[in-house]
Structure formats: C-alpha cells, structure tokens
Scaffold this motif. Structure first.
Motif, PDB file in Angstrom:
ATOM      1  N   GLU A  65       0.805  -1.216   0.000  1.00 27.24           N
ATOM      2  CA  GLU A  65       0.000   0.000   0.000  1.00 27.24           C
ATOM      3  C   GLU A  65       0.846   1.277   0.000  1.00 27.24           C
ATOM      4  OE1 GLU A  65      -0.483  -2.402   2.555  1.00 27.24           O
ATOM      5  OE2 GLU A  65      -1.869  -3.434   1.230  1.00 27.24           O
ATOM      6  N   SER A  66       2.054   1.208   0.547  1.00 31.21           N
ATOM      7  CA  SER A  66       2.839   2.428   0.669  1.00 31.21           C
ATOM      8  C   SER A  66       3.853   2.605  -0.452  1.00 31.21           C
ATOM      9  CB  SER A  66       3.560   2.445   2.019  1.00 31.21           C
ATOM     10  OG  SER A  66       4.521   1.401   2.069  1.00 31.21           O
ATOM     11  N   CYS A  67       3.846   1.717  -1.405  1.00 28.42           N
ATOM     12  CA  CYS A  67       4.809   1.793  -2.508  1.00 28.42           C
ATOM     13  C   CYS A  67       4.071   2.016  -3.819  1.00 28.42           C
ATOM     14  CB  CYS A  67       5.618   0.503  -2.578  1.00 28.42           C
ATOM     15  SG  CYS A  67       6.867   0.543  -3.871  1.00 28.42           S
ATOM     16  N   SER A  68       4.661   2.846  -4.654  1.00 29.91           N
ATOM     17  CA  SER A  68       4.013   3.131  -5.935  1.00 29.91           C
ATOM     18  C   SER A  68       4.268   2.038  -6.969  1.00 29.91           C
ATOM     19  CB  SER A  68       4.490   4.481  -6.473  1.00 29.91           C
ATOM     20  OG  SER A  68       5.878   4.440  -6.711  1.00 29.91           O
ATOM     21  N   PHE A  69       5.110   1.054  -6.644  1.00 27.59           N
ATOM     22  CA  PHE A  69       5.412  -0.033  -7.568  1.00 27.59           C
ATOM     23  C   PHE A  69       4.633  -1.281  -7.178  1.00 27.59           C
ATOM     24  CE2 PHE A  69       9.692   2.154  -7.304  1.00 27.59           C
ATOM     25  CZ  PHE A  69       9.500   2.907  -8.436  1.00 27.59           C
ATOM     26  N   SER A  70       3.817  -1.785  -8.079  1.00 27.32           N
ATOM     27  CA  SER A  70       3.105  -3.030  -7.846  1.00 27.32           C
ATOM     28  C   SER A  70       4.020  -4.192  -8.204  1.00 27.32           C
ATOM     29  CB  SER A  70       1.849  -3.081  -8.709  1.00 27.32           C
ATOM     30  OG  SER A  70       1.372  -4.398  -8.806  1.00 27.32           O
ATOM     31  N   GLN A  71       4.282  -5.063  -7.234  1.00 29.89           N
ATOM     32  CA  GLN A  71       5.150  -6.204  -7.496  1.00 29.89           C
ATOM     33  C   GLN A  71       4.576  -7.072  -8.615  1.00 29.89           C
ATOM     34  OE1 GLN A  71       5.667  -9.615  -4.683  1.00 29.89           O
ATOM     35  NE2 GLN A  71       7.801  -8.950  -4.715  1.00 29.89           N
ATOM     36  N   GLN A  72       3.276  -7.295  -8.594  1.00 29.88           N
ATOM     37  CA  GLN A  72       2.667  -8.128  -9.633  1.00 29.88           C
ATOM     38  C   GLN A  72       2.830  -7.493 -11.011  1.00 29.88           C
ATOM     39  OE1 GLN A  72       1.500 -11.336  -9.372  1.00 29.88           O
ATOM     40  NE2 GLN A  72       1.659 -11.114 -11.587  1.00 29.88           N
ATOM     41  N   ASP A  73       2.636  -6.186 -11.109  1.00 29.67           N
ATOM     42  CA  ASP A  73       2.822  -5.508 -12.393  1.00 29.67           C
ATOM     43  C   ASP A  73       4.264  -5.644 -12.876  1.00 29.67           C
ATOM     44  OD1 ASP A  73       0.175  -4.740 -12.447  1.00 29.67           O
ATOM     45  OD2 ASP A  73       0.568  -2.649 -11.908  1.00 29.67           O
ATOM     46  N   LEU A  74       5.219  -5.485 -11.975  1.00 25.17           N
ATOM     47  CA  LEU A  74       6.627  -5.596 -12.360  1.00 25.17           C
ATOM     48  C   LEU A  74       6.966  -7.015 -12.802  1.00 25.17           C
ATOM     49  CD1 LEU A  74       8.192  -3.338  -9.610  1.00 25.17           C
ATOM     50  CD2 LEU A  74       8.115  -2.863 -12.071  1.00 25.17           C
ATOM     51  N   LEU A  75       6.414  -8.009 -12.122  1.00 22.51           N
ATOM     52  CA  LEU A  75       6.653  -9.391 -12.536  1.00 22.51           C
ATOM     53  C   LEU A  75       6.023  -9.662 -13.898  1.00 22.51           C
ATOM     54  CD1 LEU A  75       6.211 -11.225  -9.118  1.00 22.51           C
ATOM     55  CD2 LEU A  75       8.350 -10.643 -10.295  1.00 22.51           C
ATOM     56  N   ASP A  76       4.862  -9.086 -14.134  1.00 19.12           N
ATOM     57  CA  ASP A  76       4.238  -9.205 -15.464  1.00 19.12           C
ATOM     58  C   ASP A  76       5.123  -8.564 -16.530  1.00 19.12           C
ATOM     59  OD1 ASP A  76       2.065 -10.514 -14.335  1.00 19.12           O
ATOM     60  OD2 ASP A  76       0.774  -8.725 -14.339  1.00 19.12           O
ATOM     61  N   HIS A  77       5.725  -7.424 -16.198  1.00 21.43           N
ATOM     62  CA  HIS A  77       6.639  -6.756 -17.142  1.00 21.43           C
ATOM     63  C   HIS A  77       7.875  -7.621 -17.407  1.00 21.43           C
ATOM     64  CE1 HIS A  77       4.358  -3.119 -17.487  1.00 21.43           C
ATOM     65  NE2 HIS A  77       4.520  -2.782 -16.219  1.00 21.43           N
ATOM     66  N   LEU A  78       8.370  -8.298 -16.375  1.00 20.69           N
ATOM     67  CA  LEU A  78       9.522  -9.182 -16.579  1.00 20.69           C
ATOM     68  C   LEU A  78       9.148 -10.350 -17.490  1.00 20.69           C
ATOM     69  CD1 LEU A  78      11.211  -9.236 -13.058  1.00 20.69           C
ATOM     70  CD2 LEU A  78      12.088  -8.176 -15.152  1.00 20.69           C
ATOM     71  N   HIS A  79       7.944 -10.881 -17.339  1.00 17.89           N
ATOM     72  CA  HIS A  79       7.487 -11.925 -18.264  1.00 17.89           C
ATOM     73  C   HIS A  79       7.459 -11.380 -19.695  1.00 17.89           C
ATOM     74  CE1 HIS A  79       6.497 -15.435 -15.887  1.00 17.89           C
ATOM     75  NE2 HIS A  79       5.857 -14.697 -15.000  1.00 17.89           N
TER      76      HIS A  79
END
Length: 95
Positions: A65-79
């Motif tokens: 909640e306190s971070c502007s980076f979504s881990q799931q979105d970043l992992l999707d970008h890595l895929h």
C-alpha cells in the motif's frame, strides 16, 4: 548454458517469486548473474531489465500500500521482457 535455457531459468525465477517460493533478492541475484544472455541482446534490454529489478527491490522495502510499484505488475513486465528477449534471439538466429 544456452540462451533458451537461461530464459527458462529466469521464467522459473519469476514464477517462484509469484508463488512465494523465493524472494526479491534471490530473483534479482539470479537475473543479474545472466551476463551472457544480457550481452547477447541489444543494450536496451539490460537497461530495461535493471529498471524493473530496481523497482522490485525498492518495492520490497515497503508494504504494497505504501509503494508506488506493484510487485505483480513488475513481474508481469519481466514476463513480457522475457517474451521480447526470446523474439530478439530468434530473429538473430534466423538472420
């Protein structure tokens, strides 16, 4: 290790983090250790991958909640990055 094997290793590392079987630090270490793959791709690939990894590391320091980076979105970008790397390697092999 063949580049195809390296891409699969990186896919497995992303999946392990998604399934809570790994940590962000482990993913980033595995990813950064693949210098042969990164050097065989255009330089922009390494820049983009590092950008995603840095965001993952930054995001892991905060709650979701306190971070502007979504881990799931970043992992999707890595895929997506891996898909594009695969295409680039295939184009190079067929050229």
């Amino acid at each position: 290790m063949q580049h195809q094997d390296t891409i699969q290793l990186l896919r497995d590392a992303v999946s392990a983090l998604q399934n809570n079987g790994s940590s962000v630090a482990s993913l980033c270490q595995t990813w950064r250790a693949q210098a042969a793959l990164l050097s065989s791709l255009p330089p922009r690939f390494a820049e983009v991958a590092e950008n995603f990894l840095e965001r993952l590391e930054t995001g892991s320091l905060f709650t979701e909640e306190s971070c502007s980076f979504s881990q799931q979105d970043l992992l999707d970008h890595l895929h997506g990055w891996l898909d594009q790397a695969q295409l680039a390697l295939n184009r190079t092999a067929n050229a």
